[in-house]
Design an enzyme around this catalytic site. Structure first.
Site, mmCIF file in Angstrom:
data_model
loop_
_atom_site.group_PDB
_atom_site.id
_atom_site.type_symbol
_atom_site.label_atom_id
_atom_site.label_comp_id
_atom_site.label_asym_id
_atom_site.label_seq_id
_atom_site.Cartn_x
_atom_site.Cartn_y
_atom_site.Cartn_z
ATOM 1 N N ILE A 65 1.052 -1.495 0.062
ATOM 2 C CA ILE A 65 -0.368 -0.435 0.123
ATOM 3 C C ILE A 65 1.217 1.476 0.508
ATOM 4 C CG2 ILE A 65 -1.840 1.315 1.198
ATOM 5 C CD1 ILE A 65 -2.668 -1.480 2.276
ATOM 6 N N PRO A 66 1.276 1.655 -1.345
ATOM 7 C CA PRO A 66 1.780 2.693 -1.146
ATOM 8 C C PRO A 66 1.263 3.764 -1.030
ATOM 9 C CG PRO A 66 1.811 2.071 -3.593
ATOM 10 C CD PRO A 66 1.626 0.304 -2.175
ATOM 11 N N HIS A 67 2.221 4.686 -0.361
ATOM 12 C CA HIS A 67 0.769 6.429 -0.087
ATOM 13 C C HIS A 67 1.536 6.977 0.314
ATOM 14 C CE1 HIS A 67 1.865 5.599 4.108
ATOM 15 N NE2 HIS A 67 1.872 4.310 4.149
ATOM 16 N N GLY A 68 1.142 8.217 0.052
ATOM 17 C CA GLY A 68 1.790 9.806 0.582
ATOM 18 C C GLY A 68 1.002 10.543 0.285
ATOM 19 N N LEU A 103 -2.233 5.366 -2.346
ATOM 20 C CA LEU A 103 -2.883 6.068 -2.449
ATOM 21 C C LEU A 103 -2.628 7.248 -2.084
ATOM 22 C CD1 LEU A 103 -5.866 6.518 -0.613
ATOM 23 C CD2 LEU A 103 -4.672 6.723 2.138
#
Length: 153
Positions: A65-68, A103
């Protein structure tokens, strides 16, 4: 909050072309940017890669779940990608990741961002959901499975 509300059908990728962690992030950043004119794909990829340098968002069981946070946007958005081959994402369990939920949140949305991450994580931790998404025969089927499971969650 519904996860389905964060996506567009076009941001669900049936089969990623990426073969590395960086390529997955860049490919999905491009997909998100393609549906949001406020987002520049290279800038988003750099933000996500910087976040990944702090620790992998590969949570195990084939999921990442890469997110930033991205400056200037006013809403949460994202993309879901599948790699049937799998990608080494330096996941917690050491296994390749197959499902990637990217996300992107506004800079000032800590609470909303965390709620979305928790819901995405809960959804992707479900064995039945992961199997159905992996077995889906098309992008349209993936979108429908996501919508149904999101309603059930």
């Amino acid at each position: 909050m519904k996860i389905f509300d964060l996506l567009f059908p076009e941001t669900v990728v049936e089969e990623l072309k990426a073969e590395t962690k960086d390529e997955v992030i860049k490919e999905l950043a491009g997909v998100v940017a393609g549906n949001c004119e406020e987002i520049a794909p290279v800038e988003l990829a750099n933000i996500l890669l910087e976040r990944e340098s702090l620790g992998s968002t590969g949570i195990g069981e084939g999921v990442a779940i890469p997110h930033g946070k991205y400056p200037g946007i006013k809403f949460l958005t994202g993309a879901l990608g599948r790699s049937t081959k799998g990608v080494d994402f330096q996941s917690m369990d050491g296994k390749p990741a197959h499902l990637f939920f990217l996300l992107v949140a506004p800079e000032n949305s800590a609470g909303l961002h965390l709620k979305a991450l928790a819901r995405i994580s809960r959804l992707l931790k479900t064995d039945r959901f992961r199997k159905k998404i992996m077995d889906a025969g098309s992008q349209i089927e993936m979108v429908e499975i996501l919508r149904e499971e999101d309603e059930r969650l």
